[in-house]
Design a protein around this motif. Structure first.
Motif, short mmCIF file in Angstrom:
data_model
loop_
_atom_site.label_atom_id
_atom_site.label_comp_id
_atom_site.label_asym_id
_atom_site.label_seq_id
_atom_site.Cartn_x
_atom_site.Cartn_y
_atom_site.Cartn_z
N ALA A 1 0.85 -1.18 0.00
CA ALA A 1 0.00 0.00 0.00
C ALA A 1 0.89 1.24 0.00
O ALA A 1 2.04 1.19 0.45
CB ALA A 1 -0.91 -0.01 1.23
N ALA A 2 0.37 2.33 -0.54
CA ALA A 2 1.13 3.57 -0.61
C ALA A 2 0.23 4.75 -0.30
O ALA A 2 -0.94 4.77 -0.71
CB ALA A 2 1.74 3.74 -2.01
N LEU A 3 0.78 5.73 0.42
CA LEU A 3 0.10 7.00 0.66
C LEU A 3 1.00 8.13 0.17
O LEU A 3 2.22 8.11 0.39
CB LEU A 3 -0.16 7.21 2.15
CG LEU A 3 -1.24 6.39 2.84
CD1 LEU A 3 -1.24 6.69 4.35
CD2 LEU A 3 -2.61 6.69 2.25
N ASP A 4 0.39 9.11 -0.49
CA ASP A 4 1.10 10.32 -0.93
C ASP A 4 0.35 11.49 -0.29
O ASP A 4 -0.78 11.78 -0.67
CB ASP A 4 1.06 10.40 -2.46
CG ASP A 4 1.70 11.67 -3.01
OD1 ASP A 4 2.43 12.34 -2.26
OD2 ASP A 4 1.46 11.99 -4.19
N ILE A 5 0.97 12.11 0.70
CA ILE A 5 0.29 13.13 1.51
C ILE A 5 0.88 14.50 1.24
O ILE A 5 2.08 14.73 1.46
CB ILE A 5 0.41 12.79 3.01
CG1 ILE A 5 -0.23 11.41 3.29
CG2 ILE A 5 -0.25 13.87 3.86
CD1 ILE A 5 -0.14 10.96 4.73
N GLY A 6 0.04 15.40 0.76
CA GLY A 6 0.47 16.76 0.49
C GLY A 6 -0.54 17.76 0.99
O GLY A 6 -1.57 17.39 1.56
N GLY B 1 7.03 17.67 3.84
CA GLY B 1 7.92 17.70 4.99
C GLY B 1 7.97 19.04 5.69
O GLY B 1 7.25 19.96 5.34
N PRO B 2 8.85 19.08 6.70
CA PRO B 2 9.80 18.04 7.06
C PRO B 2 9.12 16.80 7.67
O PRO B 2 8.07 16.90 8.28
CB PRO B 2 10.68 18.71 8.12
CG PRO B 2 10.35 20.16 8.11
CD PRO B 2 9.00 20.30 7.51
N VAL B 3 9.79 15.65 7.44
CA VAL B 3 9.39 14.42 8.10
C VAL B 3 10.54 14.00 9.02
O VAL B 3 11.66 14.48 8.86
CB VAL B 3 9.09 13.28 7.09
CG1 VAL B 3 8.05 13.71 6.08
CG2 VAL B 3 10.36 12.80 6.38
N ASP B 4 10.25 13.14 9.96
CA ASP B 4 11.31 12.52 10.77
C ASP B 4 11.04 11.03 10.80
O ASP B 4 10.26 10.54 11.61
CB ASP B 4 11.36 13.10 12.18
CG ASP B 4 12.56 12.57 12.98
OD1 ASP B 4 13.15 11.55 12.54
OD2 ASP B 4 12.91 13.17 14.01
N VAL C 1 5.64 13.65 11.31
CA VAL C 1 5.64 14.58 10.18
C VAL C 1 5.25 15.97 10.68
O VAL C 1 4.47 16.10 11.62
CB VAL C 1 4.66 14.14 9.06
CG1 VAL C 1 5.08 12.80 8.48
CG2 VAL C 1 3.22 14.07 9.55
N SER C 2 5.80 16.99 10.03
CA SER C 2 5.48 18.39 10.34
C SER C 2 5.36 19.19 9.05
O SER C 2 6.12 20.14 8.83
CB SER C 2 6.58 19.01 11.22
OG SER C 2 6.82 18.24 12.37
N GLY D 1 -1.76 21.93 11.29
CA GLY D 1 -2.28 21.10 12.37
C GLY D 1 -1.40 19.91 12.72
O GLY D 1 -1.59 19.27 13.76
N TRP D 2 -0.47 19.60 11.83
CA TRP D 2 0.45 18.49 12.08
C TRP D 2 1.83 19.03 12.41
O TRP D 2 2.54 19.51 11.53
CB TRP D 2 0.54 17.60 10.84
CG TRP D 2 -0.54 16.55 10.75
CD1 TRP D 2 -1.58 16.35 11.59
CD2 TRP D 2 -0.64 15.54 9.72
NE1 TRP D 2 -2.34 15.29 11.16
CE2 TRP D 2 -1.80 14.77 10.02
CE3 TRP D 2 0.11 15.22 8.59
CZ2 TRP D 2 -2.20 13.70 9.23
CZ3 TRP D 2 -0.29 14.17 7.79
CH2 TRP D 2 -1.43 13.41 8.11
N ARG D 3 2.20 18.98 13.67
CA ARG D 3 3.56 19.32 14.08
C ARG D 3 4.08 18.18 14.95
O ARG D 3 3.49 17.88 15.98
CB ARG D 3 3.61 20.65 14.85
CG ARG D 3 3.39 21.88 13.97
CD ARG D 3 4.53 22.07 12.96
NE ARG D 3 4.27 23.11 11.96
CZ ARG D 3 3.69 22.89 10.77
NH1 ARG D 3 3.27 21.68 10.44
NH2 ARG D 3 3.54 23.87 9.92
N ASP D 4 5.15 17.54 14.49
CA ASP D 4 5.66 16.32 15.15
C ASP D 4 4.51 15.33 15.33
O ASP D 4 4.36 14.69 16.37
CB ASP D 4 6.31 16.65 16.50
CG ASP D 4 7.55 17.51 16.33
OD1 ASP D 4 8.30 17.28 15.37
OD2 ASP D 4 7.76 18.43 17.15
N TYR D 5 3.69 15.22 14.30
CA TYR D 5 2.49 14.38 14.39
C TYR D 5 2.89 12.91 14.22
O TYR D 5 3.61 12.57 13.27
CB TYR D 5 1.49 14.78 13.30
CG TYR D 5 0.15 14.13 13.48
CD1 TYR D 5 -0.77 14.63 14.39
CD2 TYR D 5 -0.19 12.97 12.78
CE1 TYR D 5 -2.00 14.01 14.60
CE2 TYR D 5 -1.41 12.35 12.97
CZ TYR D 5 -2.31 12.88 13.88
OH TYR D 5 -3.51 12.27 14.09
#
Length: 317
Positions: A7-12, A73-76, A82-83, A89-93
């Motif tokens: 499975a794959a997700l592409d999140i933007g 990104g950035p992602v970790d 992800v941030s 709404g997504w910070r170090d989520y």
């Protein structure tokens, strides 16, 4: 051939796309939702869950052995968080943990969107057959990723190859990242348009001030529009040459909306590359347009998931 799928997700910032992908990179099932980018983090997560739910409702889901995520990104990747700059709404989520919970504990591989596109171009696109490559996405921002010694090189957090924030103009404009004179500040679509307008370019009667409109004006010979693209090309060439000098890539693949300008970008880019890639070991470096188009994020996320499996069927990802 392995019959299992990933499975794959592409999140933007605009859309959350999901797919089931086979070992040849073919998308067998796909779905997407608009990203509620200005909502709180849980609302964004519900959109991700809806995409996963639609995939899981189909008959092929049971064959999925892993899930790859390419995210703005950035992602970790080391922390699974992800941030995305464009999803406040997504910070170090804790996206990896949340996705694992939804999917019943499938192995999850997280990479940045620039790295995902690199994985796709190396597996199925313009960098296929090259062991050392830089792939770039030039659009609202400038991102990228690296293939070194035949393998994707995401780095410890999944952000390696982020060429947009190499400084190519030491006394240049401050960049929102905190640096100065970054490639992105000179070569992203909004910055190409900004510089053209500041230099006196006038949009047509439709009032379109996008980089696309600047490209059309440049094609028609408008000298200010041409100069803005030449400056962007110079910044890209300097960043590409710096990368080649550092890690000996032999191809740079350039995609994203700005690359659709075609010769308006690539003609001055090839010329400027000759001015910067001067050392003997980088003189054969080629620059070429990306081939994978809008599915690159999904195919690349799948490639990263396949590469992590013990039987790694995706050759060379």
């Amino acid at each position: 051939m392995h019959t299992d799928l990933v499975a794959a997700l592409d999140i933007g910032g605009t859309k959350i796309a999901g797919a089931l992908v086979d070992g040849q990179g073919r998308i067998l099932v796909r779905t997407q939702r608009a990203t509620p980018a200005q909502e709180d983090g849980e609302t964004v997560m519900r959109a991700v869950e809806a995409v996963l739910g639609e995939l899981a409702a189909g008959p092929l889901w049971g064959r999925a052995t892993a899930l790859g995520i390419g995210s703005a990104g950035p992602v970790d990747a080391s922390a699974g968080t992800v941030s995305p700059v464009n999803v406040p709404g997504w910070r170090d989520y804790p996206l990896v943990r949340r996705v694992r919970a939804v999917t019943g504990g499938l192995p999850v591989e997280l990479i940045g969107d620039g790295v995902a596109i690199t994985a796709a171009e190396h597996w199925q696109g313009a960098a296929r057959g090259h062991d050392n490559a830089l792939c770039m996405v030039v659009s609202t921002g400038v991102g990228g990723g690296l293939v070194l010694n035949g393998r994707l090189h995401p780095g410890p957090t999944g952000n390696a190859g982020h060429i947009g924030h190499i400084s190519v103009d030491l006394d240049g404009d401050p960049c929102p990242c905190g640096g100065r004179g970054c490639v992105e500040r000179l070569a992203s679509g909004p910055n190409i348009a900004r510089r053209a307008i500041e230099a006196g370019w006038l949009p047509g009667p439709d009032g379109d001030t996008s980089a696309e409109a600047v490209a059309a004006a440049a094609r028609a010979g408008d000298p200010v529009a041409v100069a803005s693209f030449e400056r962007a090309a110079q910044a890209l060439a300097a960043g590409i040459a710096a990368t080649a000098n550092l890690v000996e890539i032999d191809i740079a693949v350039v995609g994203g909306g700005v690359a659709k300008a075609g010769d308006v970008l690539f003609t001055p880019l090839h010329k400027a590359l000759g001015d910067y890639a001067t050392l003997s070991f980088v003189q054969r470096l080629t620059v070429t347009p990306a081939q994978m188009g809008t599915d690159a994020g999904l195919v690349g996320a799948a490639a990263a998931a396949l590469a992590r499996r013990p039987d790694a069927t995706a050759a060379g990802v």
